[in-house]
Design a protein around this motif. Structure first.
Motif, PDB file in Angstrom:
ATOM      1  N   ASN A 160      31.402  32.299  55.674  1.00 14.85           N
ATOM      2  CA  ASN A 160      31.380  31.390  54.527  1.00 14.85           C
ATOM      3  C   ASN A 160      30.813  32.079  53.292  1.00 14.85           C
ATOM      4  O   ASN A 160      31.305  31.892  52.177  1.00 14.85           O
ATOM      5  CB  ASN A 160      30.573  30.125  54.839  1.00 14.85           C
ATOM      6  N   GLY A 161      29.782  32.887  53.479  1.00  9.09           N
ATOM      7  CA  GLY A 161      29.200  33.621  52.365  1.00  9.09           C
ATOM      8  C   GLY A 161      30.193  34.616  51.773  1.00  9.09           C
ATOM      9  O   GLY A 161      30.300  34.755  50.560  1.00  9.09           O
ATOM     10  N   MET A 162      30.934  35.293  52.643  1.00  8.95           N
ATOM     11  CA  MET A 162      31.930  36.246  52.173  1.00  8.95           C
ATOM     12  C   MET A 162      33.053  35.534  51.425  1.00  8.95           C
ATOM     13  O   MET A 162      33.535  36.022  50.401  1.00  8.95           O
ATOM     14  CB  MET A 162      32.504  37.049  53.351  1.00  8.95           C
ATOM     15  N   ILE A 163      33.450  34.380  51.920  1.00  7.12           N
ATOM     16  CA  ILE A 163      34.512  33.614  51.259  1.00  7.12           C
ATOM     17  C   ILE A 163      34.053  33.154  49.886  1.00  7.12           C
ATOM     18  O   ILE A 163      34.791  33.267  48.903  1.00  7.12           O
ATOM     19  CB  ILE A 163      34.958  32.425  52.139  1.00  7.12           C
ATOM     20  N   LYS A 164      32.840  32.668  49.787  1.00 10.19           N
ATOM     21  CA  LYS A 164      32.306  32.230  48.493  1.00 10.19           C
ATOM     22  C   LYS A 164      32.224  33.392  47.520  1.00 10.19           C
ATOM     23  O   LYS A 164      32.545  33.255  46.340  1.00 10.19           O
ATOM     24  CB  LYS A 164      30.930  31.578  48.666  1.00 10.19           C
ATOM     25  N   GLN A 165      31.790  34.543  48.021  1.00 13.18           N
ATOM     26  CA  GLN A 165      31.693  35.729  47.168  1.00 13.18           C
ATOM     27  C   GLN A 165      33.078  36.157  46.686  1.00 13.18           C
ATOM     28  O   GLN A 165      33.261  36.491  45.514  1.00 13.18           O
ATOM     29  CB  GLN A 165      31.028  36.861  47.950  1.00 13.18           C
ATOM     30  N   ALA A 166      34.076  36.111  47.564  1.00 15.71           N
ATOM     31  CA  ALA A 166      35.449  36.471  47.188  1.00 15.71           C
ATOM     32  C   ALA A 166      36.008  35.484  46.168  1.00 15.71           C
ATOM     33  O   ALA A 166      36.695  35.879  45.222  1.00 15.71           O
ATOM     34  CB  ALA A 166      36.334  36.522  48.425  1.00 15.71           C
ATOM     35  N   GLN A 167      35.717  34.193  46.338  1.00 16.33           N
ATOM     36  CA  GLN A 167      36.185  33.182  45.387  1.00 16.33           C
ATOM     37  C   GLN A 167      35.547  33.388  44.020  1.00 16.33           C
ATOM     38  O   GLN A 167      36.207  33.248  42.988  1.00 16.33           O
ATOM     39  CB  GLN A 167      35.879  31.776  45.913  1.00 16.33           C
ATOM     40  N   LYS A 168      34.275  33.748  44.005  1.00 12.82           N
ATOM     41  CA  LYS A 168      33.583  34.003  42.742  1.00 12.82           C
ATOM     42  C   LYS A 168      34.198  35.215  42.045  1.00 12.82           C
ATOM     43  O   LYS A 168      34.463  35.184  40.837  1.00 12.82           O
ATOM     44  CB  LYS A 168      32.092  34.243  43.002  1.00 12.82           C
ATOM     45  N   MET A 169      34.472  36.270  42.817  1.00 14.73           N
ATOM     46  CA  MET A 169      35.083  37.468  42.253  1.00 14.73           C
ATOM     47  C   MET A 169      36.475  37.150  41.712  1.00 14.73           C
ATOM     48  O   MET A 169      36.842  37.610  40.632  1.00 14.73           O
ATOM     49  CB  MET A 169      35.170  38.581  43.304  1.00 14.73           C
ATOM     50  N   GLN A 170      37.240  36.356  42.433  1.00 16.36           N
ATOM     51  CA  GLN A 170      38.583  35.986  41.979  1.00 16.36           C
ATOM     52  C   GLN A 170      38.512  35.211  40.665  1.00 16.36           C
ATOM     53  O   GLN A 170      39.309  35.444  39.757  1.00 16.36           O
ATOM     54  CB  GLN A 170      39.302  35.146  43.038  1.00 16.36           C
ATOM     55  N   ALA A 171      37.548  34.317  40.530  1.00 13.66           N
ATOM     56  CA  ALA A 171      37.386  33.559  39.288  1.00 13.66           C
ATOM     57  C   ALA A 171      37.022  34.499  38.129  1.00 13.66           C
ATOM     58  O   ALA A 171      37.542  34.346  37.016  1.00 13.66           O
ATOM     59  CB  ALA A 171      36.314  32.486  39.455  1.00 13.66           C
ATOM     60  N   GLN A 172      36.166  35.474  38.399  1.00 15.42           N
ATOM     61  CA  GLN A 172      35.791  36.435  37.357  1.00 15.42           C
ATOM     62  C   GLN A 172      36.995  37.283  36.949  1.00 15.42           C
ATOM     63  O   GLN A 172      37.197  37.548  35.763  1.00 15.42           O
ATOM     64  CB  GLN A 172      34.664  37.349  37.855  1.00 15.42           C
ATOM     65  N   ILE A 173      37.783  37.704  37.920  1.00 14.95           N
ATOM     66  CA  ILE A 173      38.967  38.517  37.640  1.00 14.95           C
ATOM     67  C   ILE A 173      39.971  37.724  36.814  1.00 14.95           C
ATOM     68  O   ILE A 173      40.508  38.222  35.821  1.00 14.95           O
ATOM     69  CB  ILE A 173      39.598  39.029  38.950  1.00 14.95           C
ATOM     70  N   THR A 174      40.213  36.487  37.192  1.00 14.56           N
ATOM     71  CA  THR A 174      41.150  35.629  36.457  1.00 14.56           C
ATOM     72  C   THR A 174      40.679  35.436  35.020  1.00 14.56           C
ATOM     73  O   THR A 174      41.465  35.535  34.078  1.00 14.56           O
ATOM     74  CB  THR A 174      41.305  34.271  37.164  1.00 14.56           C
ATOM     75  N   SER A 175      39.396  35.186  34.852  1.00 18.53           N
ATOM     76  CA  SER A 175      38.831  34.996  33.519  1.00 18.53           C
ATOM     77  C   SER A 175      38.984  36.262  32.678  1.00 18.53           C
ATOM     78  O   SER A 175      39.372  36.199  31.507  1.00 18.53           O
ATOM     79  CB  SER A 175      37.361  34.602  33.636  1.00 18.53           C
ATOM     80  N   LEU A 176      38.713  37.411  33.274  1.00 22.09           N
ATOM     81  CA  LEU A 176      38.839  38.669  32.551  1.00 22.09           C
ATOM     82  C   LEU A 176      40.288  38.951  32.182  1.00 22.09           C
ATOM     83  O   LEU A 176      40.582  39.371  31.065  1.00 22.09           O
ATOM     84  CB  LEU A 176      38.262  39.830  33.363  1.00 22.09           C
TER      85      LEU A 176
END
Length: 115
Positions: A17-33
Motif C-alpha cells: 500500500n505504501g508503494m502504491i501511494k508513493q507511485a500515485q504521488k509520483m504519477q501526479a507530480q509527473i502529470t503536473s510537470l
C-alpha cells in the motif's frame, strides 16, 4: 522450516500500500510537470538572431521571425538552414528541460514512453 526475507523486505499489504501511494504521488507530480512544460514557451535563434522560433512545450511553433536582411532570393538554402537550426534548437531545449525536470521527480529512472 520457514523462509525468512532480509530485513526491510516483505511487510505484506502495508508495504505494498505504501508503494502504491508513493507511485500515485509520483504519477501526479509527473502529470503536473508535463502540463507545466506543455504550457511554457521556448525561444531559439540562429544566425546571430536573424531567425527566431518560439515553440510551445507541446512542440508546436507559436512564432517564426525572420529578419529581412537574411532573405536572399539567390541563397534560399541558407535561410532554410537557419530555420531548421532554430527549430531543432527549440526542440532540444524542450527535451532537455523535460528530461532534467522529470529526472528530479523520478530520481533519474527513465520510464519508456513517458517522456
Amino acid at each position: 522450516m520457514k523462509a525468512r526475507l532480509p530485513q526491510g523486505m516483505g511487510g505484506g499489504a502495508q508495504s505494498m500500500n505504501g508503494m502504491i501511494k508513493q507511485a500515485q504521488k509520483m504519477q501526479a507530480q509527473i502529470t503536473s510537470l508535463q502540463e507545466d512544460i506543455e504550457g511554457r514557451e521556448f525561444t531559439a535563434t540562429s544566425g546571430g538572431g536573424a531567425v527566431e522560433v518560439i515553440m510551445s512545450g507541446k512542440k508546436e511553433i507559436k512564432s517564426l521571425t525572420i529578419k529581412p536582411e537574411v532573405v536572399d532570393k539567390d541563397d534560399v538554402e541558407m535561410l532554410q538552414d537557419l530555420i531548421i537550426s532554430a527549430f531543432n534548437d527549440a526542440v532540444h531545449q524542450i527535451e532537455n528541460t523535460s528530461e532534467t525536470e522529470m529526472g528530479a521527480i523520478t530520481g533519474g529512472v527513465s520510464f519508456p514512453g513517458l517522456f
